[in-house]
Write a protein that holds these residues in place. Sequence first.
Motif, PDB file in Angstrom:
ATOM      1  N   UNK A  31      39.785  40.878  35.905  1.00 43.08           N
ATOM      2  CA  UNK A  31      39.394  40.208  37.142  1.00 43.08           C
ATOM      3  C   UNK A  31      39.828  40.995  38.366  1.00 43.08           C
ATOM      4  N   UNK A  32      39.047  40.867  39.418  1.00 42.47           N
ATOM      5  CA  UNK A  32      39.389  41.443  40.714  1.00 42.47           C
ATOM      6  C   UNK A  32      39.558  40.303  41.707  1.00 42.47           C
ATOM      7  N   UNK A  33      40.467  40.422  42.661  1.00 43.38           N
ATOM      8  CA  UNK A  33      40.651  39.334  43.639  1.00 43.38           C
ATOM      9  C   UNK A  33      39.353  39.065  44.407  1.00 43.38           C
ATOM     10  N   UNK A  93      37.063  35.135  37.640  1.00 42.69           N
ATOM     11  CA  UNK A  93      35.757  35.637  37.198  1.00 42.69           C
ATOM     12  C   UNK A  93      35.937  37.050  36.651  1.00 42.69           C
ATOM     13  N   UNK A  94      36.284  37.146  35.374  1.00 42.59           N
ATOM     14  CA  UNK A  94      36.580  38.441  34.776  1.00 42.59           C
ATOM     15  C   UNK A  94      35.310  39.067  34.209  1.00 42.59           C
ATOM     16  N   UNK A  95      35.264  40.391  34.241  1.00 42.29           N
ATOM     17  CA  UNK A  95      34.087  41.129  33.795  1.00 42.29           C
ATOM     18  C   UNK A  95      34.485  42.156  32.732  1.00 42.29           C
ATOM     19  N   UNK A  96      33.612  42.375  31.735  1.00 42.94           N
ATOM     20  CA  UNK A  96      33.899  43.388  30.716  1.00 42.94           C
ATOM     21  C   UNK A  96      34.022  44.781  31.331  1.00 42.94           C
ATOM     22  N   UNK A  97      34.933  45.567  30.767  1.00 40.37           N
ATOM     23  CA  UNK A  97      35.147  46.928  31.250  1.00 40.37           C
ATOM     24  C   UNK A  97      34.998  47.916  30.102  1.00 40.37           C
ATOM     25  N   UNK A  98      34.632  49.136  30.447  1.00 37.91           N
ATOM     26  CA  UNK A  98      34.534  50.211  29.464  1.00 37.91           C
ATOM     27  C   UNK A  98      35.884  50.904  29.328  1.00 37.91           C
ATOM     28  N   UNK A 124      43.707  41.145  37.821  1.00 39.98           N
ATOM     29  CA  UNK A 124      44.344  40.422  38.925  1.00 39.98           C
ATOM     30  C   UNK A 124      44.750  39.012  38.511  1.00 39.98           C
ATOM     31  N   UNK A 125      45.993  38.653  38.795  1.00 40.30           N
ATOM     32  CA  UNK A 125      46.471  37.272  38.716  1.00 40.30           C
ATOM     33  C   UNK A 125      46.941  36.919  40.124  1.00 40.30           C
ATOM     34  N   UNK A 126      46.222  36.026  40.785  1.00 43.01           N
ATOM     35  CA  UNK A 126      46.476  35.755  42.200  1.00 43.01           C
ATOM     36  C   UNK A 126      47.416  34.572  42.431  1.00 43.01           C
ATOM     37  N   UNK A 127      47.570  33.718  41.446  1.00 38.03           N
ATOM     38  CA  UNK A 127      48.434  32.540  41.562  1.00 38.03           C
ATOM     39  C   UNK A 127      49.546  32.654  40.525  1.00 38.03           C
ATOM     40  N   UNK A 151      23.611  30.337  30.724  1.00 41.98           N
ATOM     41  CA  UNK A 151      24.295  31.470  30.092  1.00 41.98           C
ATOM     42  C   UNK A 151      25.734  31.583  30.571  1.00 41.98           C
ATOM     43  N   UNK A 152      26.610  31.998  29.665  1.00 43.00           N
ATOM     44  CA  UNK A 152      28.019  32.220  29.971  1.00 43.00           C
ATOM     45  C   UNK A 152      28.381  33.606  29.447  1.00 43.00           C
ATOM     46  N   UNK A 153      28.604  34.519  30.343  1.00 38.89           N
ATOM     47  CA  UNK A 153      28.901  35.894  29.953  1.00 38.89           C
ATOM     48  C   UNK A 153      30.335  36.020  29.463  1.00 38.89           C
ATOM     49  N   UNK A 154      30.610  37.068  28.703  1.00 39.33           N
ATOM     50  CA  UNK A 154      31.979  37.343  28.279  1.00 39.33           C
ATOM     51  C   UNK A 154      32.872  37.467  29.512  1.00 39.33           C
ATOM     52  N   UNK A 155      33.997  36.769  29.476  1.00 36.25           N
ATOM     53  CA  UNK A 155      34.931  36.781  30.592  1.00 36.25           C
ATOM     54  C   UNK A 155      34.738  35.648  31.575  1.00 36.25           C
ATOM     55  N   UNK A 156      33.653  34.883  31.462  1.00 32.59           N
ATOM     56  CA  UNK A 156      33.344  33.875  32.469  1.00 32.59           C
ATOM     57  C   UNK A 156      34.345  32.730  32.487  1.00 32.59           C
ATOM     58  N   UNK A 157      34.972  32.451  31.351  1.00 30.59           N
ATOM     59  CA  UNK A 157      35.998  31.407  31.306  1.00 30.59           C
ATOM     60  C   UNK A 157      37.350  31.940  31.772  1.00 30.59           C
ATOM     61  N   UNK A 158      37.381  33.165  32.252  1.00 35.46           N
ATOM     62  CA  UNK A 158      38.623  33.763  32.710  1.00 35.46           C
ATOM     63  C   UNK A 158      39.405  34.430  31.602  1.00 35.46           C
ATOM     64  N   UNK A 159      38.758  34.595  30.428  1.00 32.51           N
ATOM     65  CA  UNK A 159      39.475  35.194  29.307  1.00 32.51           C
ATOM     66  C   UNK A 159      39.521  36.720  29.429  1.00 32.51           C
ATOM     67  N   UNK A 160      40.669  37.263  29.046  1.00 34.90           N
ATOM     68  CA  UNK A 160      40.818  38.724  28.981  1.00 34.90           C
ATOM     69  C   UNK A 160      40.142  39.296  27.750  1.00 34.90           C
ATOM     70  N   UNK A 161      40.193  38.533  26.663  1.00 35.61           N
ATOM     71  CA  UNK A 161      39.639  38.997  25.394  1.00 35.61           C
ATOM     72  C   UNK A 161      38.574  38.019  24.924  1.00 35.61           C
TER      73      UNK A 161
END
Length: 222
Positions: free
Chosen positions: A9-11, A27-32, A54-57, A86-96
Amino acid sequence: MKLLSVNLGRPRAVPYTDQAEGVTGIDKRPVEGPVRVAAPGPKGVGGSGLAGDAVCELRHHGGDDQAVYAFAREDLDDWERELGRPLSNGFFGENLTTGGLDVSGALIGERWRIGAAVVLEVTSGRIPCRTFQGHMAERGWVRRFTRKAVTGAYLRVIEPGEIRAGDAVEIVRRPDHGVTAATQFRAVTTERELLPSLLAAGDALHGETLARVHKYLADQAR
């Protein structure tokens, strides 16, 4: 069992977070490429266990007992069908985002080896918050998520290293108690009578959960 994606995630400024600065990394996004995983330090000081996430709280998120959050792709698919979106990978805030692994049914203290080096240990389920509600933009989302009790799992880092999408996930330790991440979640939310049963998980319990159990027992003894 495999790791489908590693999500960071990015702030981002949003109107629905309790964070004073009004930003969230939910709102986390998959990374290469490989991502470094290591214990971040105690809650309130340490953030995510994944480099670049990013963990902002810091009052409620991050720290050693919540260093990594995992959610099963199969459970995202189930929510897609229920919500009709649709729910993309990372949309629930998951890292994995995992495939072939019962994440919510994982036992507290269960250990996963991911790739060649990283070992993670399940500590608890995920408690939904106002930020998650706002991010999902679904009426009554916290209540719906809580009722379903398919929580995913928070994990602590036992052995650091690098992970990447496509890595195999192997369960290398499975305790002989029956306390799952979902059981822990139900005990601290809707079924407090289950709290004493969590002690079977021993020191692997999330520290805050252990404190809740002891408080419950003290209250019952009065």
